[in-house]
Motif scaffolding. Sequence first.
Motif, PDB file in Angstrom:
ATOM      1  N   LEU A   1      56.357 -64.470  13.642  1.00 47.32           N
ATOM      2  CA  LEU A   1      54.940 -64.833  13.578  1.00 47.32           C
ATOM      3  C   LEU A   1      54.054 -63.592  13.556  1.00 47.32           C
ATOM      4  O   LEU A   1      53.047 -63.549  12.842  1.00 47.32           O
ATOM      5  N   ASP A   2      54.408 -62.583  14.347  1.00 43.35           N
ATOM      6  CA  ASP A   2      53.637 -61.346  14.342  1.00 43.35           C
ATOM      7  C   ASP A   2      53.661 -60.708  12.960  1.00 43.35           C
ATOM      8  O   ASP A   2      52.644 -60.189  12.480  1.00 43.35           O
ATOM      9  N   ALA A   3      54.835 -60.756  12.309  1.00 46.33           N
ATOM     10  CA  ALA A   3      54.932 -60.208  10.949  1.00 46.33           C
ATOM     11  C   ALA A   3      54.064 -60.997   9.977  1.00 46.33           C
ATOM     12  O   ALA A   3      53.370 -60.424   9.127  1.00 46.33           O
ATOM     13  N   LEU A   4      54.082 -62.327  10.103  1.00 42.83           N
ATOM     14  CA  LEU A   4      53.239 -63.162   9.254  1.00 42.83           C
ATOM     15  C   LEU A   4      51.767 -62.852   9.484  1.00 42.83           C
ATOM     16  O   LEU A   4      50.970 -62.767   8.540  1.00 42.83           O
ATOM     17  N   ASP A   5      51.386 -62.663  10.742  1.00 38.44           N
ATOM     18  CA  ASP A   5      49.993 -62.352  11.058  1.00 38.44           C
ATOM     19  C   ASP A   5      49.557 -61.019  10.457  1.00 38.44           C
ATOM     20  O   ASP A   5      48.386 -60.832  10.125  1.00 38.44           O
ATOM     21  N   ARG A   6      50.501 -60.083  10.329  1.00 35.81           N
ATOM     22  CA  ARG A   6      50.187 -58.792   9.719  1.00 35.81           C
ATOM     23  C   ARG A   6      50.195 -58.845   8.203  1.00 35.81           C
ATOM     24  O   ARG A   6      49.979 -57.836   7.536  1.00 35.81           O
ATOM     25  N   GLY A   7      50.502 -60.027   7.641  1.00 31.10           N
ATOM     26  CA  GLY A   7      50.517 -60.171   6.197  1.00 31.10           C
ATOM     27  C   GLY A   7      51.783 -59.655   5.551  1.00 31.10           C
ATOM     28  O   GLY A   7      51.809 -59.384   4.349  1.00 31.10           O
TER      29      GLY A   7
END
Length: 256
Positions: free
Chosen positions: A96-102
């Motif tokens: 999720l953190d990776a997704l949030d960073r785009g």
Amino acid sequence: MTAAARAGEPAPGAGATGADSRPRFTIGEVLADLRDEFPDVTISKIRYLEGEDLVHPQRTPSGYRKFSTADIDRLRFVLAAQRDQYLPLRVIKEQLDALDRGESPATLPARPEVTAPESQPAPAREPEQGEPLSAADFAAAADLDDAQLADCVQYGLLTPGADGRFPASALAVARAAGGLARHGIEPRHLRVYRTSAEREAALVEQVVAPVLMARSEDAHTRAAEQLRELGTLSTQLHTALLEARLREVLGADAGA
């Protein structure tokens, strides 16, 4: 179709934490939205995932949670990753953190697929539903250390097979035990849950036993449906009683 798609909101990152004017839902409405796809989800589970920093609902001035459609899709991502890929919350949070960073596509799949980076070897094949796991793989999937897994076995929460492997269906129990351990509630404290479950199962068995005595395929099908319904109702009753008692605890603390 996800809640974000219905409301035209992107998921999972930006709308989940920022204040905006997009639709907001109560925790009960979120539960209703998710339950068809994830029958085992509960309000307590949603609150736990919030406590693990996986979803960030807004709070009203009176303290009530209000979830955006992006929050709901984050929850769907987490629940699907646990159910379909047996991933521990630590790994899901990293995704999720990776997704949030785009760093990955912004659209959340209903059942996410995790692709290893090109520089890394492909991950081992995930176990099929019901496929037993070795103790090491089971502990990793449940986010337990070896001592916690041993304690869960010692106190009757988990039962390995004769070959020492654990059924994938027991991961829900192991993850819950691990989550409670992080709050200081160790497996040795959880025998009351096992005893309560055994008593509830015995009560339900008494209801279904007359149907099973027919020993026909139709009777077995009806018994299975009745067991599912009784199991769901028992879970709802247990959750409602526990939450009512916890509200009393909060009320007692507030009046102190």
